[in-house]
Design a protein around this motif. Structure first.
Motif, PDB file in Angstrom:
ATOM      1  N   GLY A   1       0.834  -1.191   0.000  1.00  0.00           N
ATOM      2  CA  GLY A   1       0.000   0.000   0.000  1.00  0.00           C
ATOM      3  C   GLY A   1       0.868   1.240   0.000  1.00  0.00           C
ATOM      4  N   LYS A   2       0.230   2.415  -0.057  1.00  0.00           N
ATOM      5  CA  LYS A   2       1.000   3.651  -0.136  1.00  0.00           C
ATOM      6  C   LYS A   2       0.771   4.477   1.129  1.00  0.00           C
ATOM      7  CE  LYS A   2       1.651   7.535  -3.304  1.00  0.00           C
ATOM      8  NZ  LYS A   2       3.115   7.525  -3.280  1.00  0.00           N
ATOM      9  N   LEU A   3       1.877   4.801   1.821  1.00  0.00           N
ATOM     10  CA  LEU A   3       1.801   5.643   3.013  1.00  0.00           C
ATOM     11  C   LEU A   3       2.023   7.092   2.620  1.00  0.00           C
ATOM     12  CD1 LEU A   3       3.925   3.699   5.660  1.00  0.00           C
ATOM     13  CD2 LEU A   3       1.553   4.458   5.959  1.00  0.00           C
ATOM     14  N   VAL A   4       1.220   7.973   3.174  1.00  0.00           N
ATOM     15  CA  VAL A   4       1.442   9.405   2.954  1.00  0.00           C
ATOM     16  C   VAL A   4       1.630  10.043   4.325  1.00  0.00           C
ATOM     17  CG1 VAL A   4       0.489  11.538   2.018  1.00  0.00           C
ATOM     18  CG2 VAL A   4      -0.038   9.349   0.921  1.00  0.00           C
ATOM     19  N   HIS A   5       2.799  10.671   4.510  1.00  0.00           N
ATOM     20  CA  HIS A   5       3.094  11.300   5.798  1.00  0.00           C
ATOM     21  C   HIS A   5       2.719  12.771   5.727  1.00  0.00           C
ATOM     22  CE1 HIS A   5       5.011   7.567   6.715  1.00  0.00           C
ATOM     23  NE2 HIS A   5       5.855   7.707   5.699  1.00  0.00           N
ATOM     24  N   ARG A   6       1.905  13.225   6.672  1.00  0.00           N
ATOM     25  CA  ARG A   6       1.433  14.609   6.669  1.00  0.00           C
ATOM     26  C   ARG A   6       2.106  15.421   7.765  1.00  0.00           C
ATOM     27  NH1 ARG A   6      -3.351  14.500   3.460  1.00  0.00           N
ATOM     28  NH2 ARG A   6      -2.363  13.863   1.528  1.00  0.00           N
ATOM     29  N   GLY A   7       2.453  16.649   7.403  1.00  0.00           N
ATOM     30  CA  GLY A   7       3.129  17.513   8.370  1.00  0.00           C
ATOM     31  C   GLY A   7       4.629  17.275   8.309  1.00  0.00           C
ATOM     32  N   GLY A   8       5.407  18.185   8.885  1.00  0.00           N
ATOM     33  CA  GLY A   8       6.869  18.068   8.829  1.00  0.00           C
ATOM     34  C   GLY A   8       7.336  18.161   7.389  1.00  0.00           C
ATOM     35  N   HIS A   9       8.354  17.386   7.026  1.00  0.00           N
ATOM     36  CA  HIS A   9       8.878  17.429   5.662  1.00  0.00           C
ATOM     37  C   HIS A   9       8.294  16.310   4.820  1.00  0.00           C
ATOM     38  CE1 HIS A   9      11.688  20.447   6.968  1.00  0.00           C
ATOM     39  NE2 HIS A   9      12.065  19.669   7.959  1.00  0.00           N
ATOM     40  N   GLY A  10       7.181  15.726   5.257  1.00  0.00           N
ATOM     41  CA  GLY A  10       6.611  14.615   4.514  1.00  0.00           C
ATOM     42  C   GLY A  10       7.397  13.326   4.745  1.00  0.00           C
ATOM     43  N   ARG A  11       8.347  13.359   5.661  1.00  0.00           N
ATOM     44  CA  ARG A  11       9.081  12.141   6.002  1.00  0.00           C
ATOM     45  C   ARG A  11       8.520  11.621   7.325  1.00  0.00           C
ATOM     46  NH1 ARG A  11      12.948  11.115   2.834  1.00  0.00           N
ATOM     47  NH2 ARG A  11      13.363   9.334   4.162  1.00  0.00           N
ATOM     48  N   ILE A  12       8.635  10.322   7.504  1.00  0.00           N
ATOM     49  CA  ILE A  12       7.953   9.698   8.637  1.00  0.00           C
ATOM     50  C   ILE A  12       8.391  10.289   9.981  1.00  0.00           C
ATOM     51  CG2 ILE A  12       9.596   7.757   8.795  1.00  0.00           C
ATOM     52  CD1 ILE A  12       7.117   5.992   9.429  1.00  0.00           C
ATOM     53  N   GLU A  13       9.683  10.597  10.112  1.00  0.00           N
ATOM     54  CA  GLU A  13      10.175  10.994  11.440  1.00  0.00           C
ATOM     55  C   GLU A  13       9.681  12.379  11.867  1.00  0.00           C
ATOM     56  OE1 GLU A  13      12.047  10.199   8.887  1.00  0.00           O
ATOM     57  OE2 GLU A  13      13.331  11.898   8.384  1.00  0.00           O
ATOM     58  N   SER A  14       9.293  13.223  10.890  1.00  0.00           N
ATOM     59  CA  SER A  14       8.853  14.561  11.268  1.00  0.00           C
ATOM     60  C   SER A  14       7.340  14.739  11.103  1.00  0.00           C
ATOM     61  CB  SER A  14       9.600  15.599  10.419  1.00  0.00           C
ATOM     62  OG  SER A  14       9.359  15.332   9.050  1.00  0.00           O
ATOM     63  N   ALA A  15       6.640  13.679  10.629  1.00  0.00           N
ATOM     64  CA  ALA A  15       5.220  13.825  10.312  1.00  0.00           C
ATOM     65  C   ALA A  15       4.357  13.916  11.567  1.00  0.00           C
ATOM     66  CB  ALA A  15       4.757  12.649   9.467  1.00  0.00           C
ATOM     67  N   ALA A  16       3.211  14.649  11.436  1.00  0.00           N
ATOM     68  CA  ALA A  16       2.260  14.712  12.540  1.00  0.00           C
ATOM     69  C   ALA A  16       1.397  13.451  12.545  1.00  0.00           C
ATOM     70  CB  ALA A  16       1.378  15.950  12.386  1.00  0.00           C
ATOM     71  N   TYR A  17       1.063  12.974  11.351  1.00  0.00           N
ATOM     72  CA  TYR A  17       0.297  11.732  11.245  1.00  0.00           C
ATOM     73  C   TYR A  17       0.497  11.162   9.848  1.00  0.00           C
ATOM     74  CZ  TYR A  17      -3.079  14.632   8.702  1.00  0.00           C
ATOM     75  OH  TYR A  17      -3.652  15.478   7.806  1.00  0.00           O
ATOM     76  N   SER A  18       0.085   9.910   9.654  1.00  0.00           N
ATOM     77  CA  SER A  18       0.265   9.252   8.361  1.00  0.00           C
ATOM     78  C   SER A  18      -1.058   8.666   7.888  1.00  0.00           C
ATOM     79  CB  SER A  18       1.301   8.135   8.468  1.00  0.00           C
ATOM     80  OG  SER A  18       2.544   8.679   8.873  1.00  0.00           O
ATOM     81  N   LEU A  19      -1.231   8.646   6.553  1.00  0.00           N
ATOM     82  CA  LEU A  19      -2.428   8.071   5.939  1.00  0.00           C
ATOM     83  C   LEU A  19      -1.996   6.876   5.104  1.00  0.00           C
ATOM     84  CD1 LEU A  19      -4.016  11.417   4.712  1.00  0.00           C
ATOM     85  CD2 LEU A  19      -4.749  10.051   6.680  1.00  0.00           C
ATOM     86  N   ILE A  20      -2.904   5.942   4.950  1.00  0.00           N
ATOM     87  CA  ILE A  20      -2.552   4.766   4.173  1.00  0.00           C
ATOM     88  C   ILE A  20      -3.638   4.482   3.133  1.00  0.00           C
ATOM     89  CG2 ILE A  20      -3.428   3.358   6.119  1.00  0.00           C
ATOM     90  CD1 ILE A  20      -0.765   2.107   3.775  1.00  0.00           C
TER      91      ILE A  20
END
Ligand code: ADP
Ligand code: MG
Ligand code: ZN
Length: 487
Positions: free
Chosen positions: A134-153
């Motif tokens: 599936g495709k993960l989309v990281h929201r917030g921060g730089h769009g990278r997982i470590e800085s994201a506020a939350y993630s969508l799948i």
């Protein structure tokens, strides 16, 4: 064909590069279920118990995916063999089963090769089938997982068939890596296996790179750069990473095998994780799927149906026009251009003209090519070959022929290209003579070079109405008349 000089990451060093290209296969449905294999749908709408990995669901092999894998294998000169799916176990939220169904020790395609435009041959270790995640989309921060506020799948991509094509470590610089992906992409598109759209993620590249002093025969420790999704990123990431590695060695550092990411904005690679070993994945044969045993008749059928590949077209162009510039040749052999060039050559159009009109005028028209078929394109070039049209007229006529299906001769009349009206042509040339009396008398006096200037003026001012050949004929006639009248 020119051999490109390779550029190392630093004086005395060379790159060693091997690429893993993941291509989404253009099947109607996913690899193990009936969900549509479509891009750009509403998130989480093309899903079912199988591609969501719900307990009790069973995978069913998609025959079209095997068919595409075979075509790619044949085009890459690989051995096509009976293969077995395995479970590759790891946890990540984009993969609800907690394992990916992939091929392991025996892939469907092995030991192939691909020839680059430069003539260099790159080995293909394997090309195996597996399912996409599936495709993960990281929201917030730089769009990278470590800085994201939350993630969508989005699970729409989960279970889409992938073919992973793994090259041997035969690539020797970042530009060559780009050449390899470009050539591979053209092959994938030619056999109909992929739409080749990197920007939509249907072609994704992981790049393995190490460096070594020139002359050293062993390979050194490699780094894998994940998910390079444009050719530009590929070249920049490899260049950066090669230099980083040289620097590390020169500073006396120790390379560790690891997986890194490329940050396009900051232009650097960063560490993601240590490289996993095969035993980290606890591979074991997928018990719910029988081995894939490609049918020999199907393989032979597909071999016979293989389309013309870029390397074949390239060879043809080199035979017809050995001196043609590399970039023009590469343009001509694209799927868009090729039918036009082929038709022109088959119709006996002057090859240099066919090449120039394809690479220049035609490519500019592809966005709205409309009703300009290869046959009609050839009809216009034939008129130019016969001297009935000038270069600037050809441009206008070709553009018109994209929207108006009338025969070329009618289009000429419509555009006011009264090229065959001798009186009109004479009048135009006489007009130019009147504007440049000094040049005209020099020409009459025997200075042939001035003809070029006078004809240039005719074309500049009346290029839409007169062909160069007709104007020259009128000029010569007027000069003959003037000389005999004077004598
Ligand atoms: P993995 O499962 O670790 O990704 P693969 O076999 O799928 O391994 O891919 C390994 C890739 O790394 C291949 O493309 C191969 O050519 C490349 N490679 C192997 N050794 C080196 C090296 N020393 N330097 C650069 N690339 C290498
Ligand atoms: Mg791999
Ligand atoms: Zn499904």
């Amino acid at each position: 064909m020119t051999q490109r000089a390779t550029t190392g990451p630093a004086e005395g060093w060379e790159y060693v590069i091997g690429l893993e290209v993941h291509t989404e296969l253009k099947t109607k449905s996913k690899l193990f279920c009936g969900c549509p294999n479509a891009f750009g749908e509403e998130p989480n709408t093309s899903i079912c118990p199988v591609c969501l990995g719900l307990p009790g669901s069973l995978p069913v092999m998609n025959a079209q995916a095997v068919d595409f894998a075979i075509r790619v294998g044949l085009a890459l000169n690989a051995t096509i063999q009976r293969s077995q799916f395995h479970r590759k176990n790891y946890f990540y939220p984009d993969m609800p089963k907690d394992y990916q169904i992939s091929q392991y020790d025996v892939p469907i395609n092995a030991n192939g090769h691909l020839e680059l435009p430069s003539g260099r041959v790159i080995g293909i270790e394997r090309a195996h089938l597996e399912e996409d995640t599936g495709k993960l989309v990281h929201r917030g921060g730089h769009g990278r997982i470590e800085s994201a506020a939350y993630s969508l799948i989005d699970y729409n991509r989960s279970g889409v068939p992938l073919l992973e094509i793994v090259s041997a470590p035969d690539i020797r610089d970042p530009e060559e890596a780009k050449e390899y992906v470009t050539e591979l992409r053209a092959i994938l598109v030619a056999v109909g296996a992929s739409d080749g759209r990197m920007e939509e993620g249907s072609l994704r590249v992981d790049a393995n790179v190490s460096v070594r002093p020139i002359g050293e025969t062993q390979f050194r420790t490699r780094v894998e750069i994940k998910n390079l999704n444009s050719l530009r990123s590929l070249v920049r990431a490899l260049t950066f990473e090669g230099r980083r590695q040289v620097q590390l060695y020169e500073d006396g550092g120790v390379m560790i095998q690891q997986t890194r990411f490329w940050d396009e904005e900051r232009s650097l690679t960063g560490a993601l994780r240590l490289k996993e070993e095969a035993n980290d994945y606890r591979y074991f044969p997928e018990p719910d799927l029988p081995p894939v045993a490609p049918d020999l008749t199907l393989i032979e059928e597909r071999r016979a149906q293989l389309p013309e590949l870029p390397s074949k077209r390239r060879g043809d162009v080199v035979t017809i026009l050995p001196q043609l510039r590399d970039d023009l040749r590469e343009t001509i052999i694209t799927d868009e251009c090729w039918p036009y060039f082929r038709a022109a050559i088959d119709a006996g159009i002057t090859p240099t003209r066919a090449a120039a009109r394809c690479a220049n005028e035609l490519t500019a028209l592809f966005a709205d090519i409309g009703v300009l078929t290869p046959e009609r394109f050839v009809a216009v070039l034939a008129m130019e070959d016969r001297g009935e049209l000038g270069a600037s007229q050809v441009k206008v006529l070709l553009r018109e022929a994209c929207t108006d299906p009338a025969p070329a001769a009618e289009l000429m009349a419509k555009l006011g290209f009264g090229a065959r009206d001798e009186g009109a042509i004479r009048a135009i040339v006489e007009g130019i003579i009147a504007q440049f009396p000094d040049e005209w008398s020099r020409y009459l006096g025997g200075d042939e070079k001035v003809a070029g200037f006078l004809l240039g003026q005719v074309m500049r001012q009346h290029g839409r109405q007169v062909s160069g050949a007709d104007a020259r004929q009128a000029l010569v006639e007027l000069a003959d008349e003037a000389r005999s009248g004077a004598g």
